[in-house]
Design a protein around this motif. Structure first.
Motif, PDB file in Angstrom:
ATOM      1  N   THR A  22      -9.413  -8.939   3.275  1.00 13.56           N
ATOM      2  CA  THR A  22      -9.057  -8.253   2.057  1.00 13.56           C
ATOM      3  C   THR A  22      -7.584  -8.505   1.823  1.00 13.56           C
ATOM      4  O   THR A  22      -6.746  -8.175   2.661  1.00 13.56           O
ATOM      5  N   THR A  23      -7.270  -9.129   0.696  1.00 15.03           N
ATOM      6  CA  THR A  23      -5.868  -9.392   0.407  1.00 15.03           C
ATOM      7  C   THR A  23      -5.373  -8.346  -0.578  1.00 15.03           C
ATOM      8  O   THR A  23      -6.076  -7.959  -1.509  1.00 15.03           O
ATOM      9  N   LEU A  24      -4.155  -7.913  -0.347  1.00 15.78           N
ATOM     10  CA  LEU A  24      -3.546  -6.914  -1.213  1.00 15.78           C
ATOM     11  C   LEU A  24      -2.912  -7.604  -2.415  1.00 15.78           C
ATOM     12  O   LEU A  24      -2.425  -8.721  -2.319  1.00 15.78           O
ATOM     13  N   GLU A  28       0.314  -3.640  -4.596  1.00 18.92           N
ATOM     14  CA  GLU A  28      -0.049  -2.869  -3.407  1.00 18.92           C
ATOM     15  C   GLU A  28       0.901  -3.174  -2.248  1.00 18.92           C
ATOM     16  O   GLU A  28       1.315  -2.265  -1.525  1.00 18.92           O
ATOM     17  N   GLU A  29       1.244  -4.458  -2.080  1.00 28.08           N
ATOM     18  CA  GLU A  29       2.188  -4.835  -1.023  1.00 28.08           C
ATOM     19  C   GLU A  29       3.539  -4.163  -1.232  1.00 28.08           C
ATOM     20  O   GLU A  29       4.135  -3.646  -0.290  1.00 28.08           O
ATOM     21  N   VAL A  30       4.022  -4.188  -2.472  1.00 26.20           N
ATOM     22  CA  VAL A  30       5.322  -3.595  -2.788  1.00 26.20           C
ATOM     23  C   VAL A  30       5.278  -2.080  -2.586  1.00 26.20           C
ATOM     24  O   VAL A  30       6.201  -1.502  -1.999  1.00 26.20           O
ATOM     25  N   ALA A  31       4.219  -1.442  -3.039  1.00 25.40           N
ATOM     26  CA  ALA A  31       4.099   0.017  -2.854  1.00 25.40           C
ATOM     27  C   ALA A  31       4.099   0.369  -1.363  1.00 25.40           C
ATOM     28  O   ALA A  31       4.773   1.316  -0.945  1.00 25.40           O
ATOM     29  N   ASN A  32       3.371  -0.405  -0.549  1.00 28.02           N
ATOM     30  CA  ASN A  32       3.359  -0.167   0.899  1.00 28.02           C
ATOM     31  C   ASN A  32       4.749  -0.339   1.494  1.00 28.02           C
ATOM     32  O   ASN A  32       5.184   0.467   2.321  1.00 28.02           O
ATOM     33  N   LEU A  33       5.439  -1.401   1.072  1.00 33.03           N
ATOM     34  CA  LEU A  33       6.787  -1.663   1.581  1.00 33.03           C
ATOM     35  C   LEU A  33       7.733  -0.506   1.235  1.00 33.03           C
ATOM     36  O   LEU A  33       8.447  -0.006   2.102  1.00 33.03           O
ATOM     37  N   VAL A  34       7.724  -0.084  -0.019  1.00 29.86           N
ATOM     38  CA  VAL A  34       8.628   0.990  -0.449  1.00 29.86           C
ATOM     39  C   VAL A  34       8.282   2.291   0.273  1.00 29.86           C
ATOM     40  O   VAL A  34       9.170   3.004   0.745  1.00 29.86           O
ATOM     41  N   ASN A  35       6.998   2.583   0.416  1.00 31.93           N
ATOM     42  CA  ASN A  35       6.605   3.793   1.159  1.00 31.93           C
ATOM     43  C   ASN A  35       7.057   3.726   2.614  1.00 31.93           C
ATOM     44  O   ASN A  35       7.517   4.722   3.172  1.00 31.93           O
ATOM     45  N   ASN A  36       6.946   2.556   3.225  1.00 31.56           N
ATOM     46  CA  ASN A  36       7.421   2.390   4.604  1.00 31.56           C
ATOM     47  C   ASN A  36       8.938   2.597   4.688  1.00 31.56           C
ATOM     48  O   ASN A  36       9.443   3.220   5.623  1.00 31.56           O
ATOM     49  N   TYR A  37       9.655   2.057   3.705  1.00 29.26           N
ATOM     50  CA  TYR A  37      11.117   2.226   3.672  1.00 29.26           C
ATOM     51  C   TYR A  37      11.480   3.706   3.500  1.00 29.26           C
ATOM     52  O   TYR A  37      12.356   4.222   4.201  1.00 29.26           O
ATOM     53  N   LYS A 112      10.759 -10.530  -3.776  1.00 32.24           N
ATOM     54  CA  LYS A 112      10.042 -11.361  -2.811  1.00 32.24           C
ATOM     55  C   LYS A 112      11.014 -12.412  -2.292  1.00 32.24           C
ATOM     56  O   LYS A 112      11.580 -13.180  -3.061  1.00 32.24           O
ATOM     57  N   GLN A 113      11.219 -12.400  -0.986  1.00 29.44           N
ATOM     58  CA  GLN A 113      12.122 -13.345  -0.340  1.00 29.44           C
ATOM     59  C   GLN A 113      11.310 -14.244   0.576  1.00 29.44           C
ATOM     60  O   GLN A 113      10.102 -14.081   0.697  1.00 29.44           O
ATOM     61  N   LYS A 114      11.980 -15.177   1.246  1.00 28.92           N
ATOM     62  CA  LYS A 114      11.274 -16.099   2.146  1.00 28.92           C
ATOM     63  C   LYS A 114      10.501 -15.351   3.224  1.00 28.92           C
ATOM     64  O   LYS A 114       9.431 -15.772   3.641  1.00 28.92           O
ATOM     65  N   THR A 115      11.053 -14.203   3.678  1.00 26.87           N
ATOM     66  CA  THR A 115      10.430 -13.436   4.755  1.00 26.87           C
ATOM     67  C   THR A 115       9.476 -12.367   4.246  1.00 26.87           C
ATOM     68  O   THR A 115       8.949 -11.591   5.019  1.00 26.87           O
ATOM     69  N   GLY A 116       9.275 -12.302   2.935  1.00 32.82           N
ATOM     70  CA  GLY A 116       8.379 -11.300   2.355  1.00 32.82           C
ATOM     71  C   GLY A 116       9.124 -10.383   1.397  1.00 32.82           C
ATOM     72  O   GLY A 116      10.280 -10.619   1.053  1.00 32.82           O
TER      73      GLY A 116
END
Length: 125
Positions: A22-24, A28-37, A112-116
């Motif tokens: 399942t790919t996000l 969804e990826e950005v929301a997860n990242l911001v929530n983690n931050y 979005k950078q080289k590392t994500g």
């Protein structure tokens, strides 16, 4: 024999179902990242704060960690109130948080950078 064919088909269906990833979506990826931050901010998890952000004030991650260890703010009740797509490689995340008892609202670019995906910190808006 018929039993083995049915069992083989069921096994094949199960394996195919398990192997599809399942790919996000980017959102969804950005929301997860911001929530983690935001969670890292609340728990003062410096390693995670550095991992999920790109603080343009500190090109050196060692210095960034040192500076973050001096943060004396009490941040609670963080949440994303809006996530807006700017382009394929940039979003804007508007967040609310309680900072030392005061409700505050911030907008962070997320690029979005080289590392994500990274939350961009330290940019004057």
């Amino acid at each position: 024999m018929r039993k083995f064919i049915v069992l083989g088909i069921l096994l094949l269906i199960l394996l195919v179902g398990c192997s599809t990833e399942t790919t996000l979506t980017n959102e969804e990826e950005v929301a997860n990242l911001v929530n983690n931050y935001l969670e890292a901010l609340e728990t003062k998890d410096i390693t995670s704060m550095v991992k999920y952000s790109d603080d343009i004030r500190f090109p050196d991650k060692v210095e960034q960690k040192e500076q973050y260890s001096n943060i004396d703010e009490d941040i609670t009740d963080t949440k994303i109130v809006e996530l807006k797509k700017v382009s394929e490689t940039e979003f804007e995340a508007t967040v609310e948080m309680v900072n030392n008892g005061e409700l505050a609202k911030f907008t962070f670019p997320v690029e979005k950078q080289k590392t994500g995906w990274k939350t961009i910190v330290g940019r004057d808006s």
